[in-house]
Design a protein around this motif. Structure first.
Motif, PDB file in Angstrom:
ATOM      1  N   LEU A   1       0.811  -1.219   0.000  1.00 49.53           N
ATOM      2  CA  LEU A   1       0.000   0.000   0.000  1.00 49.53           C
ATOM      3  C   LEU A   1       0.843   1.267   0.000  1.00 49.53           C
ATOM      4  O   LEU A   1       0.465   2.281  -0.598  1.00 49.53           O
ATOM      5  N   TYR A   2       2.018   1.210   0.654  1.00 50.48           N
ATOM      6  CA  TYR A   2       2.889   2.385   0.738  1.00 50.48           C
ATOM      7  C   TYR A   2       4.312   2.023   0.285  1.00 50.48           C
ATOM      8  O   TYR A   2       5.215   1.884   1.111  1.00 50.48           O
ATOM      9  N   PRO A   3       4.531   1.845  -1.019  1.00 57.39           N
ATOM     10  CA  PRO A   3       5.877   1.512  -1.526  1.00 57.39           C
ATOM     11  C   PRO A   3       6.745   2.766  -1.626  1.00 57.39           C
ATOM     12  O   PRO A   3       6.818   3.410  -2.672  1.00 57.39           O
ATOM     13  N   LEU A   4       7.380   3.115  -0.527  1.00 55.12           N
ATOM     14  CA  LEU A   4       8.115   4.378  -0.434  1.00 55.12           C
ATOM     15  C   LEU A   4       9.605   4.141  -0.257  1.00 55.12           C
ATOM     16  O   LEU A   4      10.017   3.136   0.332  1.00 55.12           O
ATOM     17  N   PRO A   5      10.441   5.071  -0.728  1.00 54.54           N
ATOM     18  CA  PRO A   5      11.882   4.964  -0.450  1.00 54.54           C
ATOM     19  C   PRO A   5      12.123   5.086   1.049  1.00 54.54           C
ATOM     20  O   PRO A   5      11.417   5.819   1.729  1.00 54.54           O
ATOM     21  N   SER A   6      13.127   4.370   1.544  1.00 54.03           N
ATOM     22  CA  SER A   6      13.376   4.255   2.989  1.00 54.03           C
ATOM     23  C   SER A   6      12.075   3.892   3.691  1.00 54.03           C
ATOM     24  O   SER A   6      11.656   4.540   4.636  1.00 54.03           O
ATOM     25  N   ALA A   7      11.457   2.848   3.215  1.00 51.87           N
ATOM     26  CA  ALA A   7      10.096   2.484   3.595  1.00 51.87           C
ATOM     27  C   ALA A   7       9.838   2.521   5.098  1.00 51.87           C
ATOM     28  O   ALA A   7       8.886   3.160   5.560  1.00 51.87           O
ATOM     29  N   PHE A   8      10.700   1.875   5.880  1.00 52.94           N
ATOM     30  CA  PHE A   8      10.462   1.752   7.318  1.00 52.94           C
ATOM     31  C   PHE A   8      10.447   3.122   7.992  1.00 52.94           C
ATOM     32  O   PHE A   8       9.676   3.364   8.909  1.00 52.94           O
ATOM     33  N   VAL A   9      11.315   4.005   7.510  1.00 51.74           N
ATOM     34  CA  VAL A   9      11.396   5.344   8.095  1.00 51.74           C
ATOM     35  C   VAL A   9      10.103   6.110   7.824  1.00 51.74           C
ATOM     36  O   VAL A   9       9.534   6.739   8.718  1.00 51.74           O
ATOM     37  N   GLN A  10       9.642   6.046   6.594  1.00 51.46           N
ATOM     38  CA  GLN A  10       8.437   6.791   6.238  1.00 51.46           C
ATOM     39  C   GLN A  10       7.199   6.201   6.907  1.00 51.46           C
ATOM     40  O   GLN A  10       6.286   6.935   7.292  1.00 51.46           O
ATOM     41  N   TRP A  11       7.153   4.888   7.067  1.00 47.97           N
ATOM     42  CA  TRP A  11       6.026   4.285   7.773  1.00 47.97           C
ATOM     43  C   TRP A  11       6.024   4.708   9.241  1.00 47.97           C
ATOM     44  O   TRP A  11       4.967   5.004   9.811  1.00 47.97           O
ATOM     45  N   THR A  12       7.203   4.735   9.861  1.00 50.76           N
ATOM     46  CA  THR A  12       7.291   5.151  11.262  1.00 50.76           C
ATOM     47  C   THR A  12       6.893   6.607  11.405  1.00 50.76           C
ATOM     48  O   THR A  12       6.174   6.988  12.345  1.00 50.76           O
ATOM     49  N   ASN A  13       7.328   7.452  10.479  1.00 53.08           N
ATOM     50  CA  ASN A  13       6.960   8.866  10.502  1.00 53.08           C
ATOM     51  C   ASN A  13       5.455   9.052  10.349  1.00 53.08           C
ATOM     52  O   ASN A  13       4.862   9.942  10.958  1.00 53.08           O
ATOM     53  N   LYS A  14       4.847   8.199   9.561  1.00 52.13           N
ATOM     54  CA  LYS A  14       3.424   8.321   9.258  1.00 52.13           C
ATOM     55  C   LYS A  14       2.540   7.769  10.376  1.00 52.13           C
ATOM     56  O   LYS A  14       1.504   8.361  10.706  1.00 52.13           O
ATOM     57  N   PHE A  15       2.944   6.645  10.968  1.00 56.24           N
ATOM     58  CA  PHE A  15       2.068   5.945  11.898  1.00 56.24           C
ATOM     59  C   PHE A  15       2.501   6.017  13.361  1.00 56.24           C
ATOM     60  O   PHE A  15       1.704   5.676  14.240  1.00 56.24           O
TER      61      PHE A  15
END
Length: 537
Positions: free
Chosen positions: A96-110
């Protein structure tokens, strides 16, 4: 799902919006200059073999000596269960959220920006330290054949190889990883069957061994020895998360990422669990030639073949180790550069690191990761390979535990936000069947093992407590705390992002019916991809 028009197939307007959103992201990783050049084949093979390096081939010898045959097997079982849980959390988020530096962006978001800042830079250190560890250990591998060149020369040569694999673009990188992973996967099959034969006495070097070492010396240093195995097992198995990291440069994450996650069981069972069993039934845990001991410091797999009177297989094994080390170093340079790029897009790194060329190569981030990773490898020049391996693997295992824990926490928070905003889990483009038990299993064990590593840092195995031992083994946690507290002072705000304030649509990738990845229909490449699809699905 009635309240989320992007997923309502019956509504033509929402489908058009989804398609337009998808097209904006198709050529570039969400709002970055990265290119979507990686196929399902690339992502599957990266997930399968990216972390198969010296942690397994060499580090298992150190683990065998410290924990014994039963200790190393149980260590891999525990670490493997955590990797399996973390991979499923990654799969659901990465689709759903294929982002660069995925884990970082997911942590920032959630979770919170402070945790994202600490995770991003901690994980970048993890990538850099792993690159250094993989490159410096080539000296041990080459030492099996010759001692004519100094360590600095081997480090320089293989540093150059890792650089070349990353500077020719994403497609070349993907093909290099496919080749490397294929070789490793094929060879482990050879290892398993050949070592069963040698243990049964089918080789000229010795008679039957069976489970002699399991019966005589299951735990070489008791429970503390078993605990000391865990950091090396975590270090060896870290890297499965890279299948989420490459999703930003994948043509169709909904197809590629679940297939990669589905192949994790194969790697856990074949590479680690069966590999650990083969080592433990063929090599005496008190063998002085094991990596980190007083002898030649060889891989336990090489020792097994050499003692079985099979020198040709010993040489082939050493060559496979060399390929594995270079392959793993390559993927970690890739991961480190994309991690810095993602941090820059969150304004957590200098804006210069956002830049990438027309081929999708983030040159500033690549240069930073390559220079520092290769530079740290020269620690080997003044210290033994085993000592450098221990320092770096202990630090990286703690960074990995922090990263795995934050991935699981982000997954839990994502699901809670999804539910709090009235959305149904059936609307997810891919849903992990392990939730919530898998995510909680991974998170709890990460916290427990961070405490275990504190105990080992204060009271290390085989040596008295000292400040030097503590800081050399636990400095990673101190660095994480400093990064987090510094970010808290800068960002302030609440400790948690409110579930109702999370924008679940921002930076998400919507999928439309009929979106499939084009695959070759004929030729050798098409046949190979068809076979891989059968094996890994």
């Amino acid at each position: 799902m009635e309240d989320h028009p992007a997923y309502r197939e019956s509504n033509e307007k929402s489908t058009a919006v989804a398609a337009e959103s998808d097209l904006r992201r198709r050529d570039h990783g969400a709002e970055t200059e990265l290119q979507r050049h990686l196929s399902t084949r690339h992502v599957t093979m990266i997930a399968l073999g990216s972390s198969i390096g010296m942690g397994l081939w060499l580090g298992s010898g150190k683990s065998l000596a410290s924990g014994g045959p039963v200790g190393i097997f149980l260590g891999y079982v525990l670490a493997g269960s955590m990797v399996w849980a973390v991979s499923h959390s990654i799969g659901e988020l990465a689709v759903l959220y294929p982002l660069p530096s995925a884990f970082v962006q997911w942590t920032n978001k959630f979770v919170t920006p402070s945790a994202a800042f600490a995770l991003g830079w901690a994980y970048w250190f993890n990538y850099v330290l792993t690159v250094a560890n993989e490159i410096q250990v080539t000296c041990v591998v080459m030492g099996f054949w010759t001692d004519k060149l100094p360590n600095a020369a081997w480090i320089t040569i293989f540093w150059a190889v890792v650089i070349l694999a990353n500077v020719f673009g994403v497609k070349v990188f993907g093909e290099v990883e496919v080749i490397g992973s294929s070789i490793k996967f094929g060879w482990i099959i050879v290892v398993i069957f050949s070592m069963i034969v040698t243990s049964a006495g089918g080789a000229p070097g010795h008679g039957p061994i069976g489970f002699r070492y399991w019966n005589s010396d299951p735990f070489t240093h008791g429970f503390k020895g078993f605990l000391s195995v865990i950091p090396t097992c975590i270090f060896a198995m870290a890297g499965s998360e890279n299948c989420g990291l490459v999703a930003a440069e994948t043509k169709n994450p909904r197809k590629a990422v679940p297939r990669a996650v589905g192949s994790i069981w194969l790697r856990l069972s074949l590479f680690y669990l069966l590999g650990a069993v083969m080592v433990s039934i063929n090599v005496d845990p008190r063998n002085k030639d094991l990596f980190g001991q007083s002898g030649t410091n060889a891989s336990p797999f090489v020792i097994a073949y050499r003692e079985a009177g099979l020198p040709a297989l010993a040489h082939m094994m050493n060559a496979i180790i060399l390929i594995s080390v270079v392959s793993t170093g390559t993927i970690y340079v890739y991961g480190g550069s994309r991690n810095v790029l993602g941090l820059a897009h969150l304004n957590m790194a200098p804006k210069q690191f956002k830049l990438a060329d027309s081929s999708g190569r983030p040159w500033p981030a690549l240069a930073l990761s390559i220079i520092l990773g290769g530079g740290l490898a020269y620690l080997n020049v003044k210290n033994s390979s085993a000592d450098v391996f221990t320092w770096l693997s202990n630090m990286t295992s703690l960074f990995a535990l922090f990263g795995w824990g934050m991935i699981c926490l982000a997954h839990i928070r994502f699901r809670h936000a999804w539910h709090a905003q009235g959305r149904s889990a059936s609307a997810l483009p891919w849903k992990s069947w392990t939730y919530p038990y898998g995510a909680w299993w991974g998170l709890v064990w990460c916290m427990v093992l961070i405490v275990v590593e504190f105990y080992l840092a204060v009271w290390p195995l085989g040596s008295p407590p000292s400040a030097k031992s503590f800081f050399s083994n636990y400095v990673s946690v101190i660095a994480i705390l400093v990064l987090y507290l510094g970010a808290r002072l800068y960002y302030r705000g609440p400790w948690w992002i409110k579930l109702t304030d999370i924008d679940l649509d921002a930076n998400g990738r919507f999928y439309v019916d009929g979106e499939v990845e084009k695959e070759p229909k004929k030729g050798l490449r098409g046949k190979a991809e068809k076979v891989l699809g059968v094996v890994f699905n």
